[in-house]
Design a protein around this motif. Sequence first.
Motif, mmCIF file in Angstrom:
data_model
loop_
_atom_site.group_PDB
_atom_site.id
_atom_site.type_symbol
_atom_site.label_atom_id
_atom_site.label_comp_id
_atom_site.label_asym_id
_atom_site.label_seq_id
_atom_site.Cartn_x
_atom_site.Cartn_y
_atom_site.Cartn_z
ATOM 1 N N GLY A 250 0.868 -1.183 0.000
ATOM 2 C CA GLY A 250 0.000 0.000 0.000
ATOM 3 C C GLY A 250 0.892 1.216 0.000
ATOM 4 O O GLY A 250 1.332 1.664 1.066
ATOM 5 N N LYS A 303 -7.107 -6.992 -3.388
ATOM 6 C CA LYS A 303 -7.020 -5.723 -2.663
ATOM 7 C C LYS A 303 -6.416 -4.672 -3.583
ATOM 8 O O LYS A 303 -5.198 -4.498 -3.624
ATOM 9 C CB LYS A 303 -6.172 -5.899 -1.397
ATOM 10 C CG LYS A 303 -6.944 -6.612 -0.311
ATOM 11 C CD LYS A 303 -6.551 -6.150 1.076
ATOM 12 C CE LYS A 303 -6.761 -4.682 1.308
ATOM 13 N NZ LYS A 303 -7.661 -4.321 2.379
ATOM 14 N N THR A 305 -5.826 -1.631 -3.661
ATOM 15 C CA THR A 305 -4.923 -0.556 -3.245
ATOM 16 C C THR A 305 -3.876 -1.076 -2.271
ATOM 17 O O THR A 305 -3.405 -0.363 -1.402
ATOM 18 C CB THR A 305 -5.701 0.589 -2.581
ATOM 19 O OG1 THR A 305 -6.570 0.022 -1.606
ATOM 20 C CG2 THR A 305 -6.517 1.363 -3.586
ATOM 21 N N ILE A 307 -2.134 -3.843 0.586
ATOM 22 C CA ILE A 307 -2.622 -4.427 1.823
ATOM 23 C C ILE A 307 -3.065 -3.369 2.833
ATOM 24 O O ILE A 307 -4.126 -3.444 3.411
ATOM 25 C CB ILE A 307 -1.547 -5.352 2.405
ATOM 26 C CG1 ILE A 307 -1.430 -6.555 1.457
ATOM 27 C CG2 ILE A 307 -1.927 -5.824 3.794
ATOM 28 C CD1 ILE A 307 -0.288 -7.421 1.720
ATOM 29 N N THR C 235 -8.337 -1.556 -10.071
ATOM 30 C CA THR C 235 -7.030 -1.062 -9.669
ATOM 31 C C THR C 235 -6.648 0.112 -10.548
ATOM 32 O O THR C 235 -6.805 0.052 -11.755
ATOM 33 C CB THR C 235 -5.985 -2.177 -9.846
ATOM 34 O OG1 THR C 235 -6.551 -3.363 -9.350
ATOM 35 C CG2 THR C 235 -4.729 -1.866 -9.124
ATOM 36 N N TYR C 239 -0.955 1.204 -8.601
ATOM 37 C CA TYR C 239 -1.236 -0.208 -8.398
ATOM 38 C C TYR C 239 -1.362 -0.910 -9.737
ATOM 39 O O TYR C 239 -0.911 -2.029 -9.914
ATOM 40 C CB TYR C 239 -2.497 -0.365 -7.558
ATOM 41 C CG TYR C 239 -2.323 0.278 -6.217
ATOM 42 C CD1 TYR C 239 -1.599 -0.382 -5.230
ATOM 43 C CD2 TYR C 239 -2.788 1.553 -5.954
ATOM 44 C CE1 TYR C 239 -1.376 0.212 -4.005
ATOM 45 C CE2 TYR C 239 -2.566 2.152 -4.728
ATOM 46 C CZ TYR C 239 -1.860 1.480 -3.757
ATOM 47 O OH TYR C 239 -1.617 2.071 -2.561
#
Lengths: 316, 394, 459
Positions: A250, A303, A305, A307, C235, C239
């Motif tokens: 993150g 996830k 964005t 952890i 995302t 990311y």
Amino acid sequence: MTLAFFFQQLLNAVQLGSIYALIALGYTLVYGVLRLINFAHGDIFMAGAFIGYFVATLLVGVGIGWPWGFILTLLFSMILTALLGVGIERVAYRPLRTAPRLSVVVTALGVGLLLEHIALGAFGASRRNLPPLLPETWMQSVEINIMGEYLSFTWLKVLIIVISLLLMIILQVIVRRTKAGMAMRAISYDKFAVPLMGVPMDRIIAITFILGPSLAAAAGVMYATQYPVIEPYMGLLVGWQAFIAAVVGGIGDIRGAMVGGFILGFVQIFVVALGQFPALSFLSSTYRDLVAYALLLIILVVKPTGIFGVATRQKV
Amino acid sequence: MFKKALPLIVVLSAAALVLTACPTAKGPSEILIGINAEMTGDIPKVGEGTKYAAEIAVEEINSAGGLEVGGKKYPVKIIIEDNESTAEGATAAATKLITQDNVLIMIGAQASKQAIPAGQVANDNECPMISPWSTNPRTTLDRPWVFRGCFLDPFQGPVDAKFAMDELGAKKAAVLYDVASDYPKGLAEEFKKAFEAMGGQVVAFETFTTKDKDFSAQLTKIKAAEPDVLFTPQYYDEVPLIVKQARELGITCPILGSDSWGSAELMKLCGDACKGSFFSTHYAAAGAKGKTKEFIDKYNAKYGYVPDDVGALTYDTMYIAFKAIQDCGKLTGDLKTDRKCVCDALAKIKNFEGITGRMTFTEEGDPIKCAVIVKINDAGEFEFYKSACPEGME
Amino acid sequence: MAQLPRRIREFLGRIPLLAYLLGFLAATGIESILGKTLGLLIGLGGVPAFFGITDSLSRLVLDKGLGGVLLSLPSVFIYFVLALVYDVLIYILPVFIVAGLLSRPVRWFVSTLPEWLTGFIHMVTLFLSLWTWGGLVEYRLLVVMYIGVNIIMTTSLNLINGYMGEFSCGHAGFMAVGAYVSSVLTVWLFTQDDVFGAPVLRAGWSVILFPLILVVGGIAAAIMGLLVAFPSFKTRGDYLAIVTISVNFIIKSAIENIEKIGGPRGFMGMKGVLRTMESVLNVPWLLIWTFIGVLVTLVVIHNFVSSTKGKGVVAIREDEIAAELMSVNTRHTKILAFTISSFFAGIAGGLFAHVLGYINPGTFTIFKSTESLVMVYLGGMGSISGSVLSAGIFTLAMEALRPLEVWKKVLIWLLLILLMMFRREGIMGGKELTDFVSLERLGLRRPVKEVKGYAPAAD
């Protein structure tokens, strides 16, 4: 898989992960304040190792050995690399502060490539290694008996893990308990309002560029003691991997960078190690990259964005 | 404006007619040799060794007044191009040397990843090329214009396997290699094949990827397999990491390597950990005699370190090129004829006495030459241990 | 006299593009007849590859320290002046003379033809001049093809990074897929190979099927592009950058593990395919297809970003949620953008593989992707002509500065940083060349006749 084998791999993973984490922290710190992916960070790490090499050679040359030689090398390399980091920010990034984000990113890429080739041009193609800063015995393997099998480690590995954790704690203290740290966190929340509150942006950014590169330098020196080959391109792959670690954790979040670093270390080690099971024999080391990056991809799909990353709310 | 331009066009076209009619000068004034080397990128040290060795060879020739071909002495000039350790860089460098700089013969590229595409360019443009260091069979396969200066993987692998079994008494071997690099991979596979054919067992066949620095996971697995010997055909800058980490993890068996270990830097980086290990290579630097020693001393005096195997091979290759040009007998100045003549002369070279041994080219353009097994002694020198020759050579 | 520069400027300004192109064609023609002799005559030792830059720099003495560099500067300068003489005589004079002479007839000629035909004639002239220019020294031809491949790479990446505002850094992965798929197909179909055996089809087919196979490579790459497109729904930003890097690593690692196509040893035999094609009809096939590939890429991407769907791409860059509200189907748009982008990366890969004649997974690493990234930002995000310019300049600089050895890269990256400092939005800064010079002016489009009460919209 015996217990000794498991613990051995665990130790390998923790040691590799702690170095990734240290470098990843540099990415995350800069990102948190400037929203800039500092792609030059891997090469700042390389510069840290080179500076460490020159400092250590000098110190060993005048007869300063363990333990002061090691401590001073670490310190000086951190200070000088921090200067380099601040200099890069001043010369290359500051003029672009109002520019589109990605022009700064490409400048960062350029700075990294420039550092590499200056190192290659100035220091030549020869590989170098640090002069002996640690006592011989620290490099030799020590064995512990675990249920009839031996677990081997060196005190160097332990030292690397300890110093990394120590630096991470210090960083955590700086960010959590000092005014500068508070300002850094505040800027990452709102970079428009915070300067209006009288927080000196330039100074806070400079502090960020002291912290990040000095961590990279510490990582560089320790990396060079554990993997004794210093060369101009050493930061390339490690830099990308640390960047991945920072993002998986993150990006912008300090805990995230640490956790991301360890996750990457674990994935890389255990994809290889698990191939030991007959049922998992497809996980041979040949497929390490394939499996490791596929895992990261899955983490990001689940996830999006990272952890620790908080989903950024978009203003509509 | 047009009125002013018109006479100019007339003058130009007149000049064109006159100039094209001019005969070109007879014969070349110098001999151009192109060097296609890995100066930047993954393996800059290889490029540096290539450059230095080639410069020494040229200096030697030029200080004697040049290369004598057919009774006339020509100065030799080298043009060094960086191929950036990439396939496209090697192609561009080779094309530049051959079609723009008009070199008579090209030396390099060194690593197979670069030598294969460079060889393609040389062969297509009918310019002779010698790769001093590329061990991949495809570099020269079906390419009459391409030669090499070293032995191939299918020869070296069995030499190492036989040595591991006979001399080190190994029954169980472990292999650790870079799966993303063709040289280590080729050698690792040849070793495995030969070792298993001789009745041995390869208990661990572990890989990593180029630029990895941590091998602890693989080595822990290797340790669990309890091998008698660890074979790792890696480059000299990876070997210290592997050997040190292996020793740290408590792997005590002998470690065996290949010719890519042969660099003075190995001992500088590795220190005591590598002492007692073995590797197969082209020549043993310690206790070298005659021409070999002369070259090593000269190189050491000029550049401050003992040349790597790539340097020695490049030096030999330069002299092979010189000999081929001399054997050619006469340089006409017409590049096409001269290149063909040099290529034919190269193919005919028999028992060339180089500093890395005696060699003769096969039809494919690969040399038949002996390998030596070197032991790293307690002084950290590469000491001659044993030599292994292909059948038919002593 | 003070009027002269203005009048010359006005005169030059009226010359249509086609006249310049014909001038360049004439110049290359003159060079192929006269170049070598002139080069020898004024002491250049032959035809200079890139206008004499490389040759003058190669006079620089680098390995004797700063003194060596300084001492060699005069000879570099002298050589450079000689090369300038050559350039003026061979290129500049003929280009302007021919263009000036042909200005009127060409303007008339162009105005009589339909627009599509004018465009076609421009392209043919450009191709012919590149062919004669490159044909003189094969090295030039190679560099021209590298430039072509890089233009396709840069433009297609610009669609994602410039127009859509995402940060993709794994473009080389898609290039690898295209390169491998098309090479395996051509080698399997048209050449004798150790792995695939005798050619499957007769040689004649190679000429017809080659472009189709390139397209198949592109489609394979486009399918891999979905690997990035689907995560991109949720995302974003950095990311997604990691997703693209991971895909790059995964593709490279997967190819390394497929022994059949050579694994890390790489794959070759594509030159045999070209020979097969040349045995059917002896024309520079690769140059033709690279040229057409570049044209198709530019046209398709230009039309895409100007279409309604394409405006959606830009809308996503500006504000994804707002775009969704304004009835842009962001999912479709993203899938479309990623597949188009990776499709062309695959085409670039196929061409690249056949230009080199040898590929290996190590060629398509993240560092190759970085190179494309640099070219995109150098040219300017969201500018197709910027991508074309930067791909040309960057590739040419990489070749022309060769004599500087290691310092070449120091210089290039230093220039990049300086450029970013002083022109932070890249060379074109989000604008197109047509924003500065209208198509009518260039003679590519017929001038719109002014109708009373109606003003033509600015393009």
